[in-house]
Design an enzyme around this catalytic site. Structure first.
Site, mmCIF file in Angstrom:
data_model
loop_
_atom_site.group_PDB
_atom_site.id
_atom_site.type_symbol
_atom_site.label_atom_id
_atom_site.label_comp_id
_atom_site.label_asym_id
_atom_site.label_seq_id
_atom_site.Cartn_x
_atom_site.Cartn_y
_atom_site.Cartn_z
ATOM 1 N N TYR A 1 0.915 -1.105 -0.052
ATOM 2 C CA TYR A 1 0.139 -0.090 -0.241
ATOM 3 C C TYR A 1 0.883 1.215 0.150
ATOM 4 C CZ TYR A 1 -3.399 3.566 1.452
ATOM 5 O OH TYR A 1 -4.011 4.642 1.458
ATOM 6 N N ASP B 1 -8.994 2.908 0.548
ATOM 7 C CA ASP B 1 -7.635 2.963 0.957
ATOM 8 C C ASP B 1 -7.856 1.899 2.187
ATOM 9 O OD1 ASP B 1 -7.516 5.058 -0.742
ATOM 10 O OD2 ASP B 1 -7.269 6.575 0.976
ATOM 11 N N ASP C 1 0.714 14.633 8.406
ATOM 12 C CA ASP C 1 -0.374 14.490 7.772
ATOM 13 C C ASP C 1 -1.077 13.399 8.540
ATOM 14 O OD1 ASP C 1 -2.630 13.975 5.913
ATOM 15 O OD2 ASP C 1 -1.558 12.550 4.627
ATOM 16 N N GLU D 1 -3.487 5.947 8.257
ATOM 17 C CA GLU D 1 -3.053 4.816 7.798
ATOM 18 C C GLU D 1 -2.058 3.968 8.143
ATOM 19 O OE1 GLU D 1 -4.582 6.468 3.295
ATOM 20 O OE2 GLU D 1 -2.255 6.701 4.027
#
Length: 174
Positions: free
Chosen positions: A25, A90, A110, A116
């Protein structure tokens, strides 16, 4: 590149065969010029790294809902359907990948990238944070120790993502 099949030469052991590239990813930020430059350099390095299958990896900007580029259509950020589909895409990308690779700029944190990485950790995925060569000495504590490894951009094209071993971040944290 080596071909993979189920046939072994006489005396050849499974462990002697080359490992195929992994599916990653590829997380990133692209909200300012510095992030876009880091992304561009990171993707170039990923393309030449033989241990990563770019073709079978999940890069969210390759899978934008309905093929619409949010950079060209910022109004999508207010569309609930787009938000939900993007989030779920995602998450599924992280679940389906062998590991999480995050192109990250500590000087421009971020929240999405941090989420994530945290999600990947929470579901037991290894993760590698890729930071610029000159922007590695001050990470958030949770990010520095929440990932399997922190590497510099200059290492990305040759780092073996098939055999990741935990590393210890040695910079300052906040």
């Amino acid at each position: 590149m080596a071909q993979f099949n189920n046939e072994f030469a006489l005396g050849e052991k499974v462990n002697d065969l080359p490992s195929p590239p992994v599916r990653v990813y590829i997380g990133c930020s692209w909200f300012n010029e510095q992030q876009r430059e880091h992304l561009k350099k990171g993707l170039t390095a990923i393309e030449i790294n033989p241990s990563i299958s770019r073709k079978y990896s999940h890069f969210p900007l390759d899978f934008q809902y309905k093929g619409l580029d949010v950079a060209e259509h910022p109004e999508l950020l207010h569309d609930v359907e787009w938000q939900a589909r993007t989030f779920n895409s995602d998450i599924e990308g992280i679940i389906g990948a062998d590991l999480c690779l995050m192109l990250y700029l500590p000087s421009f944190p971020d929240d999405g990238g941090a989420f994530e990485l945290g999600y990947a950790k929470g579901i037991g995925k290894q993760s590698v944070m890729v930071v610029p060569n000159d922007d590695v000495d001050n990470l958030n504590l949770m990010l520095a120790y929440g990932v399997t490894r922190v590497i510099k951009l200059s290492e990305l094209s040759t780092f073996d993502f098939r055999h990741i071993h935990a590393g210890t971040y040695k910079g300052f944290v906040h």
